[in-house]
Write an enzyme that holds these catalytic residues in place. Structure first.
Site, PDB file in Angstrom:
ATOM      1  N   VAL A  40      -2.879  -0.393   2.785  1.00 32.71           N
ATOM      2  CA  VAL A  40      -3.868  -0.872   3.761  1.00 32.71           C
ATOM      3  C   VAL A  40      -3.374  -0.617   5.191  1.00 32.71           C
ATOM      4  CG1 VAL A  40      -4.997  -2.941   4.673  1.00 32.71           C
ATOM      5  CG2 VAL A  40      -4.668  -2.719   2.230  1.00 32.71           C
ATOM      6  N   ASP A  41      -2.125  -0.891   5.408  1.00 31.46           N
ATOM      7  CA  ASP A  41      -1.518  -0.761   6.739  1.00 31.46           C
ATOM      8  C   ASP A  41      -1.679   0.677   7.263  1.00 31.46           C
ATOM      9  OD1 ASP A  41      -0.082  -1.545   8.938  1.00 31.46           O
ATOM     10  OD2 ASP A  41       1.860  -1.651   7.928  1.00 31.46           O
ATOM     11  N   SER A  81      -0.202  -8.400  -0.596  1.00 26.30           N
ATOM     12  CA  SER A  81       1.008  -8.364  -1.443  1.00 26.30           C
ATOM     13  C   SER A  81       0.817  -7.740  -2.823  1.00 26.30           C
ATOM     14  CB  SER A  81       1.642  -9.765  -1.628  1.00 26.30           C
ATOM     15  OG  SER A  81       2.333 -10.156  -0.462  1.00 26.30           O
ATOM     16  N   THR A  82      -0.402  -7.280  -3.144  1.00 27.90           N
ATOM     17  CA  THR A  82      -0.617  -6.796  -4.527  1.00 27.90           C
ATOM     18  C   THR A  82      -0.346  -5.298  -4.710  1.00 27.90           C
ATOM     19  OG1 THR A  82      -2.971  -6.343  -4.175  1.00 27.90           O
ATOM     20  CG2 THR A  82      -2.376  -8.546  -4.971  1.00 27.90           C
ATOM     21  N   GLY A  83       0.089  -4.624  -3.628  1.00 26.60           N
ATOM     22  CA  GLY A  83       0.392  -3.196  -3.736  1.00 26.60           C
ATOM     23  C   GLY A  83       1.893  -2.973  -3.741  1.00 26.60           C
ATOM     24  N   ASN A 109       3.830  -5.178   7.527  1.00 25.58           N
ATOM     25  CA  ASN A 109       5.216  -5.604   7.288  1.00 25.58           C
ATOM     26  C   ASN A 109       5.755  -6.149   8.601  1.00 25.58           C
ATOM     27  OD1 ASN A 109       6.643  -3.435   8.812  1.00 25.58           O
ATOM     28  ND2 ASN A 109       5.644  -2.144   7.280  1.00 25.58           N
ATOM     29  N   ILE A 131     -11.211  -1.160   3.002  1.00 24.20           N
ATOM     30  CA  ILE A 131     -11.387  -2.191   4.033  1.00 24.20           C
ATOM     31  C   ILE A 131     -11.604  -1.577   5.418  1.00 24.20           C
ATOM     32  CG2 ILE A 131      -8.943  -2.570   4.623  1.00 24.20           C
ATOM     33  CD1 ILE A 131      -9.621  -5.634   4.497  1.00 24.20           C
ATOM     34  N   TYR A 156       4.155  -4.601  -2.465  1.00 24.77           N
ATOM     35  CA  TYR A 156       4.936  -5.834  -2.643  1.00 24.77           C
ATOM     36  C   TYR A 156       4.806  -6.425  -4.055  1.00 24.77           C
ATOM     37  CZ  TYR A 156       6.108  -5.862   2.367  1.00 24.77           C
ATOM     38  OH  TYR A 156       6.597  -5.555   3.618  1.00 24.77           O
TER      39      TYR A 156
HETATM   40  N1  AR6 Z   1      -8.721  -0.943   1.513  1.00 30.64           N
HETATM   41  C1  AR6 Z   1      -8.612  -2.034   0.732  1.00 30.64           C
HETATM   42  N2  AR6 Z   1      -7.568  -2.266  -0.080  1.00 30.64           N
HETATM   43  C2  AR6 Z   1      -6.591  -1.335  -0.100  1.00 30.64           C
HETATM   44  C3  AR6 Z   1      -6.624  -0.156   0.682  1.00 30.64           C
HETATM   45  C4  AR6 Z   1      -7.760   0.022   1.519  1.00 30.64           C
HETATM   46  N3  AR6 Z   1      -7.886   1.078   2.315  1.00 30.64           N
HETATM   47  N4  AR6 Z   1      -5.482   0.562   0.442  1.00 30.64           N
HETATM   48  C5  AR6 Z   1      -4.777  -0.128  -0.479  1.00 30.64           C
HETATM   49  N5  AR6 Z   1      -5.445  -1.259  -0.829  1.00 30.64           N
HETATM   50  P1  AR6 Z   1      -0.529  -2.752   0.087  1.00 30.64           P
HETATM   51  P2  AR6 Z   1       1.242  -5.091   0.233  1.00 30.64           P
HETATM   52  C6  AR6 Z   1      -5.042  -2.333  -1.757  1.00 30.64           C
HETATM   53  O1  AR6 Z   1       0.527  -1.934  -0.561  1.00 30.64           O
HETATM   54  O2  AR6 Z   1       1.407  -5.125  -1.238  1.00 30.64           O
HETATM   55  C7  AR6 Z   1       2.713  -1.266   3.436  1.00 30.64           C
HETATM   56  O3  AR6 Z   1       3.602  -0.181   3.456  1.00 30.64           O
HETATM   57  C8  AR6 Z   1      -3.966  -2.032  -2.762  1.00 30.64           C
HETATM   58  O4  AR6 Z   1      -4.535  -1.395  -3.919  1.00 30.64           O
HETATM   59  O5  AR6 Z   1      -1.376  -2.137   1.157  1.00 30.64           O
HETATM   60  O6  AR6 Z   1       0.995  -6.375   0.965  1.00 30.64           O
HETATM   61  C9  AR6 Z   1       3.014  -2.266   4.559  1.00 30.64           C
HETATM   62  O7  AR6 Z   1       3.460  -1.621   5.727  1.00 30.64           O
HETATM   63  C10 AR6 Z   1      -3.439  -3.416  -3.069  1.00 30.64           C
HETATM   64  O8  AR6 Z   1      -4.260  -4.064  -4.049  1.00 30.64           O
HETATM   65  O9  AR6 Z   1       0.081  -4.098   0.747  1.00 30.64           O
HETATM   66  C11 AR6 Z   1       4.093  -3.113   3.943  1.00 30.64           C
HETATM   67  O10 AR6 Z   1       5.348  -2.511   4.060  1.00 30.64           O
HETATM   68  C12 AR6 Z   1      -3.618  -4.176  -1.753  1.00 30.64           C
HETATM   69  O11 AR6 Z   1      -4.500  -3.378  -0.970  1.00 30.64           O
HETATM   70  C13 AR6 Z   1       3.699  -3.190   2.483  1.00 30.64           C
HETATM   71  O12 AR6 Z   1       2.931  -1.993   2.232  1.00 30.64           O
HETATM   72  C14 AR6 Z   1      -2.328  -4.407  -0.968  1.00 30.64           C
HETATM   73  O13 AR6 Z   1      -1.490  -3.267  -1.078  1.00 30.64           O
HETATM   74  C15 AR6 Z   1       2.796  -4.356   2.188  1.00 30.64           C
HETATM   75  O14 AR6 Z   1       2.563  -4.414   0.802  1.00 30.64           O
END
Ligand code: AR6
Length: 169
Positions: free
Chosen positions: A33-34, A122-124, A24, A11, A126
């Site tokens: 992503v963050d 939320s799919t990573g 978060n 992204i 969380y």
């Molecule tokens: N581009 C697009 N999608 C991505 C990328 C990217 N660069 N990197 C990961 N994903 P997550 P959450 C996907 O964990 O579950 C953080 O530590 C990933 O495969 O990023 O909402 C925050 O600070 C998954 O399908 O977010 C919070 O503490 C999706 O993005 C916590 O994680 C979301 O994964 C939030 O957890």
């Protein structure tokens, strides 16, 4: 009518008016992503997040809400930070996850953003099950009253892409 499009990829490499961050409550960064958004977007994003924590979000951004900052060095005007629910804590209740999409679009409308890129919130870390998260995301965007012309879901891997594609005609 809002067009829904799907892309597989990172992204932080997208061009859009607004890029949504799966943040978060601290707004101070994390992994996934963050981490990627803060790394590629540079320090201006974190600076603005710190200012938000020092002003209206002293206790952090509540789950299900959204707030915008600069997009720093990303190819976007804004990053919209939203906090998804932790699956285990939610008990599978879709309300707060749906709220993330709705509130992000409300913030986008207030800014005048017309193209918005979303990750699968939320799919990573969380741990929300991908198929269920895809259904909630697509249904919520379809039902939203918004001036946003394109909602682009940017899915990191093939599994996520397939789950979202299954929700579209
Ligand atoms: N581009 C697009 N999608 C991505 C990328 C990217 N660069 N990197 C990961 N994903 P997550 P959450 C996907 O964990 O579950 C953080 O530590 C990933 O495969 O990023 O909402 C925050 O600070 C998954 O399908 O977010 C919070 O503490 C999706 O993005 C916590 O994680 C979301 O994964 C939030 O957890």
């Amino acid at each position: 009518m809002t067009a829904i499009t799907l892309v597989q990829g990172d992204i932080t490499l997208q061009t859009a008016d607004a890029i949504v961050n799966a943040a978060n409550s601290s707004l101070l960064g994390g992994s996934g992503v963050d981490g990627a958004i803060h790394r590629r977007g540079g320090p201006a994003i974190l600076e603005e997040c710190r200012r938000l924590r020092a002003s209206q979000y002293g206790k952090g951004l509540p789950t299900g809400q959204a707030v915008a900052t600069t997009a720093g060095d990303l190819d976007a005007r804004w990053v919209i930070h939203t906090v998804g629910p932790v699956y285990q804590v939610s008990g599978g209740d879709p309300t707060l996850l749906a709220s993330c999409y709705r509130e992000s679009l409300r913030v986008a409308d207030a800014l005048g953003a017309r193209t918005v890129a979303f990750p699968a919130i939320s799919t990573g870390v969380y741990r929300w099950p991908m198929e269920d998260a895809a259904r909630i995301a697509v249904q919520t965007v379809r039902a939203a009253e918004t001036e946003v012309e394109e909602v682009r879901f940017v899915l990191f891997d093939e599994r996520a892409y397939t789950a979202f594609a299954a929700q579209l005609p």
